[in-house]
Enzyme design. Structure first.
Site, PDB file in Angstrom:
ATOM      1  CE  LYS A 129      46.093  40.015  36.058  1.00 53.02           C
ATOM      2  NZ  LYS A 129      46.845  39.812  34.853  1.00 53.02           N
ATOM      3  NE  ARG A 173      34.994  31.391  34.999  1.00 51.64           N
ATOM      4  CZ  ARG A 173      34.343  30.391  35.729  1.00 51.64           C
ATOM      5  NH1 ARG A 173      33.063  30.908  35.992  1.00 51.64           N
ATOM      6  NH2 ARG A 173      34.201  28.890  35.566  1.00 51.64           N
ATOM      7  CG  ASP A 207      47.028  34.882  49.079  1.00 52.17           C
ATOM      8  OD1 ASP A 207      47.248  34.239  48.025  1.00 52.17           O
ATOM      9  OD2 ASP A 207      48.395  34.002  49.749  1.00 52.17           O
TER      10      ASP A 207
END
Length: 194
Positions: free
Chosen positions: A7, A9, A67
């Site tokens: 999520k 951007r 991650d």
């Protein structure tokens, strides 16, 4: 078609640069997916896999996720896998100020950015992971306005500027670039082998 499960951007913009030509990428926003994957793994790889599998099962699409974080030797690897989640209501500027305060007076400022990238195809039950690492050190102050997250305090090995000052150069040497380049190379080898 490949789902990019983030999520953030800034990550979407960055990762799109590394995607092989002709591969169509959709985002969580494009798919109207609002659920949150649980990121409670102890390693970057664990969290990347959790995200890729979680969102692939929702969208029923092959999915890539990552991650990443900053590991500072003098702070025993802190903030590490909690890079995005420590001081949850603080801005990255406040987090960077906190880290610089913790490092005051320390001569060992070695650190690294780590990124784990994962691909999961729910139909093939295929899971592929890759990791990218950039060694460097923490600057004495916040410098630069490019990039995001901890970029303005991280100086990669071989440079005098922070990631926040390097702009385009960052995209060719970053931990994320290294992880996703490896991931797409592995996927290409798997596809060609079929």
């Amino acid at each position: 078609m490949l789902l990019l499960a983030t999520k953030n951007r800034h990550k979407v913009e960055e990762i799109r640069r590394f995607v092989p030509e002709g591969l169509k990428i959709v985002t969580l926003q494009d798919m109207n997916i609002h659920q949150e994957a649980e990121e409670n793994g102890e390693t970057f790889v664990e969290n990347a896999i959790k995200k890729a599998v979680f969102y692939a099962q929702i969208a029923d699409l092959p999915t890539i996720a990552d991650d990443s974080g900053l590991m500072i030797d003098a702070l025993n690897g802190f903030p590490g896998v909690k890079s995005a989640r420590f001081m949850p209501n603080a801005s990255y500027r406040e987090k960077m100020q906190f880290i610089l305060k913790m490092l005051e007076g320390r001569t060992d400022r070695t650190a690294r950015f780590v990124c784990a990238a994962a691909y999961y195809d729910p139909k093939e039950r295929l899971l592929v992971c890759a990791e990218g690492i950039v060694e460097g050190h923490i600057s004495e102050e916040i410098r630069g306005t490019f990039g995001f997250g901890y970029d303005p305090i991280f100086i990669p090995e071989g440079f005098h500027e922070t990631f926040g000052e390097l702009n385009e150069v960052k995209h060719t040497i970053s931990h994320r670039y290294r992880a996703f380049s490896k991931l797409f190379s592995l996927l290409n080898a798997i596809i060609l082998a079929k």
